[in-house]
Design a protein around this motif. Structure first.
Motif, PDB file in Angstrom:
ATOM      1  N   UNK A 205       0.964  -1.280  -0.359  1.00 15.03           N
ATOM      2  CA  UNK A 205      -0.056   0.143   0.176  1.00 15.03           C
ATOM      3  C   UNK A 205       0.530   1.187   0.135  1.00 15.03           C
ATOM      4  N   UNK A 206       1.954   1.171   0.377  1.00 22.06           N
ATOM      5  CA  UNK A 206       2.893   2.656   1.147  1.00 22.06           C
ATOM      6  C   UNK A 206       3.483   2.715  -0.818  1.00 22.06           C
ATOM      7  N   UNK A 207       3.623   1.319  -0.889  1.00 14.41           N
ATOM      8  CA  UNK A 207       4.467   1.940  -2.769  1.00 14.41           C
ATOM      9  C   UNK A 207       3.358   2.000  -3.824  1.00 14.41           C
ATOM     10  N   UNK A 208       2.251   2.208  -3.784  1.00 14.81           N
ATOM     11  CA  UNK A 208       1.191   2.440  -4.447  1.00 14.81           C
ATOM     12  C   UNK A 208       0.798   3.873  -4.087  1.00 14.81           C
ATOM     13  N   UNK A 209       0.506   4.052  -2.649  1.00 15.90           N
ATOM     14  CA  UNK A 209       0.672   5.984  -2.059  1.00 15.90           C
ATOM     15  C   UNK A 209       1.674   6.607  -3.077  1.00 15.90           C
ATOM     16  N   UNK A 210       2.927   5.906  -2.620  1.00 18.18           N
ATOM     17  CA  UNK A 210       4.712   6.970  -3.671  1.00 18.18           C
ATOM     18  C   UNK A 210       4.079   7.055  -4.664  1.00 18.18           C
ATOM     19  N   UNK A 211       3.872   5.626  -5.245  1.00 25.51           N
ATOM     20  CA  UNK A 211       3.888   6.399  -6.913  1.00 25.51           C
ATOM     21  C   UNK A 211       2.155   7.200  -8.217  1.00 25.51           C
ATOM     22  N   UNK A 212       1.532   6.920  -7.372  1.00 25.78           N
ATOM     23  CA  UNK A 212       0.426   8.005  -7.675  1.00 25.78           C
ATOM     24  C   UNK A 212       1.163   9.678  -7.114  1.00 25.78           C
ATOM     25  N   UNK A 213       1.627   9.524  -5.724  1.00 29.72           N
ATOM     26  CA  UNK A 213       1.788  11.207  -5.220  1.00 29.72           C
ATOM     27  C   UNK A 213       2.851  11.362  -6.269  1.00 29.72           C
ATOM     28  N   UNK A 214       3.177  10.503  -6.630  1.00 30.44           N
ATOM     29  CA  UNK A 214       4.769  11.539  -7.772  1.00 30.44           C
ATOM     30  C   UNK A 214       4.186  11.983  -8.929  1.00 30.44           C
ATOM     31  N   UNK A 215       2.966  11.380  -9.276  1.00 29.74           N
ATOM     32  CA  UNK A 215       2.537  11.832 -10.538  1.00 29.74           C
ATOM     33  C   UNK A 215       1.133  12.949 -10.547  1.00 29.74           C
ATOM     34  N   UNK A 216       0.200  12.436  -9.196  1.00 29.61           N
ATOM     35  CA  UNK A 216      -0.667  13.067  -9.054  1.00 29.61           C
ATOM     36  C   UNK A 216      -0.750  14.342  -7.510  1.00 29.61           C
ATOM     37  N   UNK A 217       0.083  14.188  -7.081  1.00 28.93           N
ATOM     38  CA  UNK A 217       0.549  14.724  -5.909  1.00 28.93           C
ATOM     39  C   UNK A 217      -0.467  14.335  -4.713  1.00 28.93           C
ATOM     40  N   UNK A 218      -1.070  15.416  -4.072  1.00 27.26           N
ATOM     41  CA  UNK A 218      -2.021  15.677  -3.325  1.00 27.26           C
ATOM     42  C   UNK A 218      -3.736  14.854  -3.760  1.00 27.26           C
ATOM     43  N   UNK A 219      -3.877  15.117  -4.515  1.00 29.00           N
ATOM     44  CA  UNK A 219      -5.545  14.873  -5.930  1.00 29.00           C
ATOM     45  C   UNK A 219      -5.569  13.036  -5.399  1.00 29.00           C
ATOM     46  N   UNK A 220      -6.959  13.221  -5.722  1.00 32.83           N
ATOM     47  CA  UNK A 220      -7.535  11.904  -5.710  1.00 32.83           C
ATOM     48  C   UNK A 220      -8.362  11.759  -6.333  1.00 32.83           C
ATOM     49  N   UNK A 221      -8.796   9.923  -6.402  1.00 34.38           N
ATOM     50  CA  UNK A 221      -9.839  10.210  -7.994  1.00 34.38           C
ATOM     51  C   UNK A 221     -11.243  10.896  -8.071  1.00 34.38           C
ATOM     52  N   UNK A 222     -11.104  11.802  -6.925  1.00 33.03           N
ATOM     53  CA  UNK A 222     -12.675  12.872  -6.604  1.00 33.03           C
ATOM     54  C   UNK A 222     -12.312  14.176  -6.912  1.00 33.03           C
ATOM     55  N   UNK A 223     -10.990  14.180  -7.486  1.00 28.28           N
ATOM     56  CA  UNK A 223     -10.972  15.484  -7.593  1.00 28.28           C
ATOM     57  C   UNK A 223     -10.404  15.358  -9.508  1.00 28.28           C
ATOM     58  N   UNK A 224     -10.768  14.580  -9.729  1.00 29.66           N
ATOM     59  CA  UNK A 224     -10.434  14.224 -11.471  1.00 29.66           C
ATOM     60  C   UNK A 224     -11.838  15.103 -11.642  1.00 29.66           C
TER      61      UNK A 224
END
Ligand code: G3P
Length: 224
Positions: A205-224
């Motif tokens: 889960x830490x890995x998923x989180x880091x990969x996501x943040x490296x591209x989208x920062x603090x945005x979540x799916x709800x922010x798109x």
């Protein structure tokens, strides 16, 4: 597989009822006494948390069949929903189980340590038997194997009695009961947490989180 919480601690029940697929709560005189509260207040509190449709188990403190039946009927009437009386196996307990069966009150025969006890409890009308896994392991009597033998017996004969294994100290014991085809387990909040805990899950889960943040920062799916 049914999961029950083996406690009368309302904080633990509230937490686990929110997050885990609980089928209900099991208690016994030691578990109730640990909370040092008025008995009916505690039963009401537990019922308020789990609602009327989940099973609440309470154990008789009587030693004679007629009195066990009386207590079971009172508890069944006042528990506020789905209820099952727990009765330790004994001659009086077997008699009470067969009387209660005819009256439509669910019975769990508890303090089971051998397949032979479980079989006769089921023949007497018990809906559930509760073998004590960890207490068997503590006397080097292989608790999960006893559970497996009981499951096999109920398939062989066959009897409409479910094996609700109790007394757990490790997630491994729970896993072995599930592998044996046990119908349900009743465990503490700590054991439930141990069942889902796995360090590699946290690291994934830490890995998923880091990969996501490296591209989208603090945005979540709800922010798109
Ligand atoms: O439901 C019976 C169970 O509470 C016994 O567990 O941990 O006291 O062996 P334990």
């Amino acid at each position: 597989m049914l999961y029950f919480l083996d406690t009368a601690n309302v904080e633990d029940i509230r937490h686990c009822n929110e997050f885990y697929p609980l089928s209900g709560v099991t208690t016994n005189p030691s578990i109730i006494a640990r909370e040092k509260k008025d008995f009916w207040t505690l039963i009401r509190e537990i019922r308020e948390i789990i609602g009327p449709n989940k099973l609440l188990f309470a154990q008789t403190v009587q030693s004679k069949a007629e009195k066990m039946v009386e207590e079971a009927k009172l508890l069944n009437e006042r528990s506020g929903g789905e209820f099952c009386i727990k009765i330790p196996i004994s001659e009086e307990g077997l008699k009470a189980a067969s009387i209660l069966k005819k009256q439509g009150i669910h019975v769990l025969m508890t303090a089971i340590f051998t397949p032979a006890q479980a079989l006769i409890a089921a023949k007497s009308g018990a809906d559930y038997v509760a073998p004590y896994v960890n207490r068997l392991d503590n006397i080097i009597a292989d608790g999960t194997n006893v559970v497996a033998e009981i499951v096999k017996q109920f398939e062989t004969y066959p009897l409409p009695c479910q094996v609700l294994a109790a007394s757990f100290q490790t997630a491994e014991q729970v896993h072995k009961c599930a592998a044996a085809g046990c119908h349900g387990v009743t465990v503490s909040a700590d054991i439930l947490k141990a069942v889902i805990n796995y360090p590699m899950t946290d690291s994934a889960v830490l890995h998923f989180d880091a990969d996501w943040k490296s591209v989208y920062g603090d945005k979540t799916i709800l922010d798109f």
